[in-house]
Scaffold this active site. Structure first.
Site, PDB file in Angstrom:
ATOM      1  N   LYS A 116       0.835  -1.215   0.000  1.00 34.84           N
ATOM      2  CA  LYS A 116       0.000   0.000   0.000  1.00 34.84           C
ATOM      3  C   LYS A 116       0.861   1.254   0.000  1.00 34.84           C
ATOM      4  CE  LYS A 116      -2.758  -2.916  -0.324  1.00 34.84           C
ATOM      5  NZ  LYS A 116      -3.256  -3.255  -1.648  1.00 34.84           N
ATOM      6  N   HIS A 235     -16.014  -4.036   5.455  1.00 37.81           N
ATOM      7  CA  HIS A 235     -15.103  -3.975   4.313  1.00 37.81           C
ATOM      8  C   HIS A 235     -15.463  -4.973   3.222  1.00 37.81           C
ATOM      9  CE1 HIS A 235     -12.817  -1.033   6.423  1.00 37.81           C
ATOM     10  NE2 HIS A 235     -12.731  -1.825   7.465  1.00 37.81           N
ATOM     11  N   ARG A 294      -6.586  -6.923 -10.703  1.00 36.49           N
ATOM     12  CA  ARG A 294      -7.351  -8.117 -11.122  1.00 36.49           C
ATOM     13  C   ARG A 294      -8.680  -7.664 -11.709  1.00 36.49           C
ATOM     14  NH1 ARG A 294      -8.482  -7.425  -5.564  1.00 36.49           N
ATOM     15  NH2 ARG A 294     -10.647  -6.815  -5.345  1.00 36.49           N
TER      16      ARG A 294
HETATM   17  C1  MV4 Z   1      -9.628   5.543   4.751  1.00 36.06           C
HETATM   18  C2  MV4 Z   1     -10.864   6.031   5.227  1.00 36.06           C
HETATM   19  C3  MV4 Z   1     -10.914   7.335   5.641  1.00 36.06           C
HETATM   20  N1  MV4 Z   1      -9.804   8.106   5.620  1.00 36.06           N
HETATM   21  N2  MV4 Z   1      -8.559   6.350   4.738  1.00 36.06           N
HETATM   22  C4  MV4 Z   1     -10.891   0.978   4.416  1.00 36.06           C
HETATM   23  C5  MV4 Z   1     -10.236  -0.153   3.708  1.00 36.06           C
HETATM   24  C6  MV4 Z   1      -8.954   0.379   3.199  1.00 36.06           C
HETATM   25  N3  MV4 Z   1      -8.681  -0.124   1.893  1.00 36.06           N
HETATM   26  C7  MV4 Z   1      -9.087   1.862   3.220  1.00 36.06           C
HETATM   27  N4  MV4 Z   1     -10.246   2.168   4.005  1.00 36.06           N
HETATM   28  C8  MV4 Z   1     -10.506   3.434   4.391  1.00 36.06           C
HETATM   29  N5  MV4 Z   1      -9.477   4.290   4.337  1.00 36.06           N
HETATM   30  C9  MV4 Z   1      -8.655   7.592   5.173  1.00 36.06           C
HETATM   31  N6  MV4 Z   1      -7.562   8.363   5.176  1.00 36.06           N
HETATM   32  C10 MV4 Z   1     -11.951   5.172   5.242  1.00 36.06           C
HETATM   33  C11 MV4 Z   1     -11.780   3.868   4.827  1.00 36.06           C
HETATM   34  C12 MV4 Z   1     -12.960   3.051   4.925  1.00 36.06           C
HETATM   35  C13 MV4 Z   1     -13.542   2.509   3.795  1.00 36.06           C
HETATM   36  C14 MV4 Z   1     -12.999   2.693   2.546  1.00 36.06           C
HETATM   37  C15 MV4 Z   1     -13.563   2.141   1.433  1.00 36.06           C
HETATM   38  C16 MV4 Z   1     -14.723   1.405   1.587  1.00 36.06           C
HETATM   39  C17 MV4 Z   1     -15.301   1.203   2.812  1.00 36.06           C
HETATM   40  C18 MV4 Z   1     -14.713   1.736   3.939  1.00 36.06           C
HETATM   41  C19 MV4 Z   1     -15.297   1.534   5.174  1.00 36.06           C
HETATM   42  C20 MV4 Z   1     -14.709   2.080   6.268  1.00 36.06           C
HETATM   43  C21 MV4 Z   1     -13.539   2.823   6.152  1.00 36.06           C
END
Ligand code: MV4
Length: 495
Positions: A116, A235, A294
């Site tokens: 990441k 998620h 993918r």
């Molecule tokens: C975040 C965020 C808010 N702010 N980053 C969740 C999984 C990971 N791939 C990244 N995620 C998030 N990153 C910042 N700086 C909120 C999430 C997040 C989220 C992102 C995509 C889809 C669903 C989610 C559910 C909760 C939090």
């Protein structure tokens, strides 16, 4: 073009790929574990190869067994689907070493995007916006405190090796930072054997929007627009749509996000199908999160709206053909929404609910697409992800797509196991969903808005009772609107 392709996956995605192969006149080889011997994919494929026991670690994740099966069946390429080995750079390399084409991106791009922080650095170098924060791991508390202070609380700690929300911690106050770093780091260590964490500014109630890209091995790259994936539980995506409702109001946002996605893809020397995930905040600022190297579960909504077949393009690109579609040729027509039908129990925190499907009536008709991996009599194993099928609907407008999806859900009968089907009927009736003002907080706030939850569960129970008493299925006329039938059943019982 290939003569024969092995599909290194199971369930609905194996079926999806086998269908594309059949359409192109390429022979298909399914693979199966002990519990998937009679799977729909095995039945639809031209040939099938047994891998081993049910455990994925002994079957669908065994690089050696899959390569051996490809050799013995004389397949010249392997499609990995999603999950399992699809984002495993070593698998892509093992295919190449065995003289088999891996239908996916170059191994180097898979490896780079697997980190990441490396992906974040690449995006920064490419001039694409990322969430404000660091790229290197937290090494001491004082530095971390200064960084968090500069970004402004709340901040989010993330695992460098992470993804999927593991090792993530929200921190609201400086005095909580130390403990949060400790927790996030030990969780990351357990999950990824790497305890490195870094700091980002928390984006509050973001939308989760991703951009589909497609590139050939000759340097041609295009984007196919976005998918809105904000509706997730733990998620896990539940509903996806194209276009995002926000793009209908701000169409230039698609162009800007598409451009950013292409810059990142170019920097990664990317080819084949891939997806850039972004967060979009309330002011419609967007930030690159990570790239999925993918084909994604939710690709059908993009196909329905662009009219392009992503799997067919994956095959052509992997075979070395040129992308003949230019960016200006891509057109988006109407709206598509997809729901993921899982074998899970709505009465028990949506825990997996495997078992035998004793009754199955599948929806069809105008604008409906069902990507299913099951049939009546199939025993849903407990060993894998409990996704049964993806039900998608296309319409000339978002309203029309919602109406069609509701109609299709009303026709869908899955008996013998519990599913989340009724849950989608409620979401599609929800005023916030219908307004399209989505965020990743949608499902947290949704229970408070459901009024019809109880009667609906009651109606399903009564329907089961009536069915059992009558010893017959609902008649065709009644089946046309199951909800109405359930209601009339209840009314006549209680009159
Ligand atoms: C975040 C965020 C808010 N702010 N980053 C969740 C999984 C990971 N791939 C990244 N995620 C998030 N990153 C910042 N700086 C909120 C999430 C997040 C989220 C992102 C995509 C889809 C669903 C989610 C559910 C909760 C939090």
């Amino acid at each position: 073009m290939f003569r024969k392709v092995l599909v290194a996956n199971r369930g609905e995605i194996a079926v999806r790929v086998i269908r594309a192969l059949r359409e192109t006149g390429i022979a298909s080889v399914a693979v199966y574990s002990d519990v998937d011997r009679a799977s729909l994919a095995v039945q639809l494929a031209d040939e099938a190869a047994h891998l081993g026991p049910a455990a994925a670690s002994e079957s669908y994740l065994r690089i050696d067994k899959i390569i051996a099966a490809a050799h013995s069946h004389r397949a010249d390429a392997i499609h990995p689907g999603y999950g399992f080995l699809s984002e495993n750079a070593e698998f892509a390399e093992a295919c190449a070493a065995a003289g088999i084409v891996f239908i996916g991106p170059p191994a180097a791009a898979i490896r780079q995007m697997g980190s990441k922080t490396a992906a974040r650095q690449l995006a920064i170098a490419a001039g694409a916006p990322v969430v404000p924060g660091t790229v290197s791991a937290v090494t001491n508390l004082d530095d971390a405190k200064r960084t968090a202070e500069q970004l402004g609380y709340p901040v989010l700690l993330k695992a460098s090796a992470g993804g999927g929300g593991k090792g993530m911690r929200r921190v609201d106050r400086a005095e909580d930072l130390e403990a949060a770093i400790r927790d996030a780091s030990s969780e990351a260590l357990r999950a990824f054997h790497n305890g490195d964490v870094y700091i980002e500014k928390l984006v509050v109630e973001p939308r989760h929007i991703e951009i589909q890209v497609l590139g050939d091995q000759h340097g041609n790259l295009i984007h196919l627009g976005e998918r809105e994936c904000s509706i997730q539980r733990r998620h896990q995506k539940v509903i996806e749509e194209c276009p995002s409702p926000v793009m209908s109001t701000y169409p230039e946002l698609r162009e800007r996000m598409g451009e950013a996605a292409l810059r990142i893809a170019r920097a990664a020397n990317y080819s084949n199908a891939g997806t850039m995930e972004f967060l979009v905040d309330r002011e419609r600022n967007f930030y690159f999160l990570e790239m999925n190297t993918r084909l994604q579960v939710e690709h059908p909504v993009t196909e329905l709206v662009t009219g392009l077949d992503l799997v067919q393009w994956q095959l052509k690109i992997a075979a070395g053909e040129k992308l003949t579609i230019r960016q200006e040729d891509v057109q988006w027509s109407g709206s598509a929404i997809e729901c993921r039908i899982y074998a899970e129990d709505p009465d028990h925190q949506y825990l997996p609910s495997p078992g035998r499907i004793t009754e199955l009536t599948e929806p069809a008709g105008p604008g409906v697409r069902l990507d299913s991996g099951v049939y009546e009599g199939w025993n849903v194993p407990l060993d894998y992800d409990p996704l049964l099928a993806k039900l998608a609907a296309w319409g000339p407008s978002r309203e029309a797509a919602m109406a069609r999806l509701q109609r299709a859900l009303s026709e869908y009968v899955i008996g013998g196991i519990r599913t989340n089907r009724a849950f989608f009927r409620e979401i599609l009736d929800d005023e916030v969903f219908r307004a399209g003002t989505l965020s990743t907080a949608f499902l947290d706030e949704f229970p408070g808005r459901r009024q019809s939850a109880k009667p609906d569960l009651e109606a399903e129970a009564i329907a089961a009772l009536i069915g059992a008493l009558a010893q017959k299925k609902p008649t065709a006329a009644r089946r046309g609107n199951a909800a109405e039938w359930l209601k009339s059943g209840r009314e006549s019982l209680f009159r």
